[in-house]
Design an enzyme around this catalytic site. Structure first.
Site, mmCIF file in Angstrom:
data_model
loop_
_atom_site.group_PDB
_atom_site.id
_atom_site.type_symbol
_atom_site.label_atom_id
_atom_site.label_comp_id
_atom_site.label_asym_id
_atom_site.label_seq_id
_atom_site.Cartn_x
_atom_site.Cartn_y
_atom_site.Cartn_z
ATOM 1 N N CYS A 1 0.840 -1.204 0.000
ATOM 2 C CA CYS A 1 0.000 0.000 0.000
ATOM 3 C C CYS A 1 0.877 1.257 0.000
ATOM 4 O O CYS A 1 1.484 1.585 -1.010
ATOM 5 C CB CYS A 1 -1.008 -0.035 1.133
ATOM 6 S SG CYS A 1 -2.389 1.127 0.873
ATOM 7 N N HIS B 1 -3.796 -5.172 0.536
ATOM 8 C CA HIS B 1 -3.303 -5.528 1.872
ATOM 9 C C HIS B 1 -3.469 -7.022 2.134
ATOM 10 O O HIS B 1 -4.459 -7.441 2.757
ATOM 11 C CB HIS B 1 -4.073 -4.746 2.943
ATOM 12 C CG HIS B 1 -3.686 -3.324 3.082
ATOM 13 N ND1 HIS B 1 -2.578 -2.916 3.799
ATOM 14 C CD2 HIS B 1 -4.268 -2.200 2.600
ATOM 15 C CE1 HIS B 1 -2.493 -1.597 3.766
ATOM 16 N NE2 HIS B 1 -3.498 -1.132 3.030
ATOM 17 N N GLU C 1 -2.089 -8.596 4.337
ATOM 18 C CA GLU C 1 -2.012 -8.769 5.797
ATOM 19 C C GLU C 1 -3.323 -8.434 6.507
ATOM 20 O O GLU C 1 -3.462 -8.698 7.704
ATOM 21 C CB GLU C 1 -0.866 -7.921 6.366
ATOM 22 C CG GLU C 1 -1.159 -6.440 6.552
ATOM 23 C CD GLU C 1 -1.087 -5.588 5.282
ATOM 24 O OE1 GLU C 1 -1.028 -4.350 5.416
ATOM 25 O OE2 GLU C 1 -1.125 -6.154 4.171
#
Length: 236
Positions: free
Chosen positions: A94, A172, A174
């Site tokens: 990002c 993302h 994660e």
């Protein structure tokens, strides 16, 4: 393998205690893969002494725009350019994706189409991959040497590769759905249009390809590389 996590921001305090800060999220994503981690809060001007303090670097997300006037951004761009020149591999997510592009000569701006939030589908070298996203900014112009690995109609430069020196992802991997729910509850109101919030909530609960992206990150970081001396001689 020692990975330095460059924290370019922090997760919202209201959900940080339950869900973790950005470095914790990446440690979970890449757990069990033979990595050791050291975190540096570069947003707070805590930088490594050298690009060789780790064998690879991971640059996190942030609430900031890479084009904004913040004290940590110029030295972070310098660090990126040094790591790139010395062939120390970097992964950017990002904000990390965007700051690597900007540091190497690309252009980042707010997308005129607005926000991408929640699960998004990408064509990743012919494979349909779904990742959670949360961004309005994106790479509008790629820097020299950047190759597109993944894209969709909203985000042309969703994943970029810079030979064996950098791998960057706009979305993302994660972020689980629980984290997106937290952002919707605590960061979206008055910022993200309600129809987009509703669409994100409606789509959550389906499969995400976070483990597959972690596989790609692991492969990128661990792949054999020429030594810096060889690279300078033009062998790499």
């Amino acid at each position: 393998m020692r990975i330095g996590i460059l924290k370019c921001g922090q997760s919202p305090e209201v959900i940080r205690g339950e869900l973790g800060d950005y470095d914790t999220l990446f440690e979970r994503l890449l757990a069990g893969r033979g990595f050791e981690f050291t975190s540096y809060h570069v947003e707070a001007m805590a930088f490594p002494a050298s690009v060789h303090d780790a064998e690879g670097w991971l640059l996190t997300g942030s609430r900031h725009g890479v084009y904004e006037d913040h004290a940590f951004i110029p030295p972070l761009e310098d660090f990126i350019r040094r790591a790139y020149a010395e062939h120390v591999p970097m992964v950017g997510i990002c904000f990390g994706h965007q700051i690597i592009a900007q540091a190497l000569g690309g252009k980042v701006a707010k997308h005129p189409g607005g926000w991408a939030i929640g699960p998004q589908d990408y064509d990743f070298e012919g494979e349909l991959v779904t990742m959670n996203a949360w961004h309005q900014d994106q790479v509008q112009e790629r820097p020299p040497g950047a190759t597109v690995l993944a894209s969709n109609d909203f985000c042309e430069n969703a994943v970029l590769a810079y030979d064996d020196r950098a791998l960057t992802v706009q979305a993302h991997p994660e972020f689980g759905d629980d984290f997106i729910h937290g952002l919707l509850d605590h960061r979206a109101k008055g910022v993200v249009p309600e129809p987009l919030q509703d669409a994100a909530r409606a789509r959550m609960g389906g499969p995400l390809h976070s483990a597959g992206i972690a596989d790609r990150i692991e492969h990128f970081l661990k792949q054999p590389r020429a030594s810096m001396a060889e690279a300078r001689r033009g062998v790499a």
